[in-house]
Design a protein around this motif. Structure first.
Motif, short mmCIF file in Angstrom:
data_model
loop_
_atom_site.label_atom_id
_atom_site.label_comp_id
_atom_site.label_asym_id
_atom_site.label_seq_id
_atom_site.Cartn_x
_atom_site.Cartn_y
_atom_site.Cartn_z
N GLY A 70 -10.51 -37.47 -11.80
CA GLY A 70 -9.48 -37.76 -11.73
C GLY A 70 -8.61 -35.38 -12.11
N SER A 71 -8.18 -35.68 -13.44
CA SER A 71 -7.55 -34.76 -13.71
C SER A 71 -8.19 -34.17 -14.76
N ALA A 72 -9.53 -34.63 -15.11
CA ALA A 72 -10.86 -34.03 -15.92
C ALA A 72 -10.48 -34.15 -17.40
N PRO A 73 -9.73 -35.46 -17.99
CA PRO A 73 -9.72 -34.75 -19.03
C PRO A 73 -11.04 -35.54 -20.20
N VAL B 261 -19.42 -30.68 -15.26
CA VAL B 261 -18.91 -31.23 -13.42
C VAL B 261 -17.73 -31.87 -13.98
N GLY B 262 -16.70 -31.91 -12.95
CA GLY B 262 -15.40 -32.75 -12.40
C GLY B 262 -16.12 -33.56 -11.06
N LEU B 263 -16.08 -33.98 -10.93
CA LEU B 263 -16.02 -35.06 -9.13
C LEU B 263 -14.76 -35.80 -9.15
N ASP B 264 -14.50 -35.47 -8.23
CA ASP B 264 -12.88 -36.59 -7.45
C ASP B 264 -12.98 -36.13 -6.16
N LEU B 265 -11.98 -37.26 -5.30
CA LEU B 265 -11.48 -37.94 -4.52
C LEU B 265 -10.92 -36.88 -3.95
N SER B 266 -9.68 -37.25 -4.45
CA SER B 266 -8.55 -36.43 -4.67
C SER B 266 -8.37 -35.60 -5.02
N GLY B 267 -7.28 -34.82 -3.90
CA GLY B 267 -7.13 -33.42 -4.19
C GLY B 267 -5.98 -32.98 -5.36
N MET C 86 -4.91 -35.50 -8.10
CA MET C 86 -6.30 -36.06 -9.31
C MET C 86 -6.13 -34.82 -9.42
N LEU C 87 -6.92 -34.16 -9.16
CA LEU C 87 -7.43 -32.50 -9.37
C LEU C 87 -6.65 -31.76 -9.27
N LEU D 151 -14.43 -28.14 -11.05
CA LEU D 151 -14.38 -29.35 -10.42
C LEU D 151 -14.28 -28.94 -8.77
N ILE D 152 -14.68 -30.28 -8.09
CA ILE D 152 -15.34 -30.15 -7.22
C ILE D 152 -14.78 -32.21 -6.01
#
Ligand SMILES: C[S@@+](CC[C@H](N)C(=O)[O-])C[C@H]1O[C@@H](n2cnc3c(N)ncnc32)[C@H](O)[C@@H]1O
Length: 283
Positions: free
Chosen positions: A90-93, A106-112, A114-115, A131-132
Motif C-alpha cells: 500500500g502506502s508502505a507504512p 523494499v515495498g511492492l504493490d499492484l496499485s499505483g 496506493m503507492l 517502491l515497486i
C-alpha cells in the motif's frame, strides 16, 4: 459514516452493481484489485491512515485491525541490517517503519494509487524506501535476494493463486529467511461481512473456496477476495518448501473500541478476525 458509505466513492467510480460468487483467475483478479485499490486509496487512508501511521513520516508496522505492532511482537526477528520485502505494501507504512529500524526495505504493490500515497509521505520526510509496482504472483526479483518477507493484509487475500505467491516468496528468500503474512482469519469467511449482530450468524460454508466478487453492470469484476482454509494456507506454505513456525490469532485488545469493516469489539471478543502465518525457509 458507515462501512458501506466508506466505499461509496470507489463503488461509484467503478460502477459496482452486484455481488457474485464466481471463479476468477489471476489476470481478472489483478485487474479488479488494481482498479479497486486505485479508486479506494483516498478513502482507505482517510479511514485507516491514522491507525496505520500511513501518513506519518516514520510509518508504523501494524499487522492487523487488532492493532498488533511489530515493535511489540517481533514476528520478523532482528530487522536491522536485513533486506526486507513487503508485499502488498500500500502506502508502505510498514516498509518505512522497517527502514527506520535499520532494515533495507523494499515495498511492492499492484496499485499505483496506493503507492502514490507512500511516495507523498516520503516526500514529506522520514525513511525512504524503493517502491515497486507489480503483482504478488510474479515477483520481479532475483533468487535469494531477501533476508525477510512480510505482508500485512497485502496481496495474499486478493490473489487467485496464493500457492504461487508462496513459491515466489520462497524463491526470493535466502535460506533461513522468514516469511510472515497476515490475512483475514479463514473462519471469518462463514459470516456476513458485518461488524454487528448480523455478523455473528454463519451463512457460508467454510469449505466453499468460490471467490467473493463484486461486479459492474456489465459483469466485469470490480473487487475480489479469495478464500483459503487454514489447512490450505499451511499446505501452500509447506508445498513451497517453507516451514510453518506459528499461526498467530491476535486477541481483541481491551483498549480498542474501533470498528474496521467487519472487525468490531463485538465480534473480536467472540472469535478471531486475523491469522498471521509465520514461516521460514530451511537452511
Ligand atoms: C488492505 S490493503 C493493505 C495495505 C498495507 N499493507 C496496509 O497495511 O495498509 C491491501 C493492499 O494489497 C494490494 N494488492 C492487492 N492485490 C495485490 C496483488 N495481486 N499483488 C500485490 N499487491 C496487491 C492492494 O493494492 C492494497 O494496497
Amino acid at each position: 459514516m458507515s462501512e458501506h458509505d466508506r466505499h461509496a466513492a470507489a463503488e461509484a467510480a467503478l460502477g459496482t452493481a452486484a455481488v457474485a460468487r464466481a471463479r476468477i483467475g489471476t489476470e481478472a483478479s489483478q485487474q479488479a484489485s488494481r482498479a479497486w485499490w486505485d479508486a479506494d486509496a483516498d478513502d482507505y487512508h482517510r479511514t485507516h491512515g491514522d491507525f496505520l501511521g500511513a501518513d506519518s513520516d516514520a510509518g508504523e508496522f501494524v499487522w492487523c485491525p487488532e492493532g498488533l505492532h511489530e515493535g511489540d511482537v517481533h514476528l520478523l526477528g532482528e530487522v536491522a541490517g536485513r533486506r526486507v520485502l513487503e508485499i502488498g505494501c500500500g502506502s508502505a507504512p510498514c516498509a518505512r517503519w522497517l527502514a527506520g529500524q535499520g532494515a533495507e526495505a523494499v515495498g511492492l504493490d499492484l496499485s499505483g494509487g496506493m503507492l502514490a500515497r507512500g511516495l507523498a509521505a516520503m516526500e514529506r520526510g522520514g525513511p525512504q524506501v524503493p517502491l515497486i509496482q507489480a503483482g504478488a504472483e510474479f515477483l520481479p526479483f532475483a533468487d535469494a535476494g531477501f533476508d525477510l518477507a512480510c505482508s500485512a493484509f497485502g496481496g495474499v487475500p486478493f490473489v487467485a493463486d496464493s500457492a504461487r505467491v508462496m513459491r515466489e516468496v520462497a524463491r526470493v528468500l535466502r535460506p533461513g529467511g522468514r516469511w510472515v503474512f497476515s490475512v483475514n482469519h479463514p473462519m471469518r469467511w462463514i459470516f456476513p461481512d458485518d461488524p454487528g449482530p448480523a455478523g455473528l450468524v454463519a451463512t457460508m460454508p467454510y469449505f466453499d473456496r468460490t471467490p467473493y466478487v463484486e461486479v459492474d453492470a456489465a459483469g466485469t469484476p470490480t473487487y475480489v477476495e479469495h478464500h483459503r482454509t487454514i489447512g490450505d494456507r499451511v499446505r501452500e506454505l509447506v508445498a513451497a518448501g517453507l516451514v510453518v513456525d506459528d499461526i498467530v490469532e491476535p486477541d481483541w485488545p481491551e483498549w480498542l473500541d474501533r470498528e474496521w469493516g467487519q472487525w468490531s469489539p463485538l465480534r473480536g471478543q467472540l472469535f478471531p478476525g486475523t491469522a498471521i502465518f509465520c514461516s521460514h525457509k530451511p537452511r
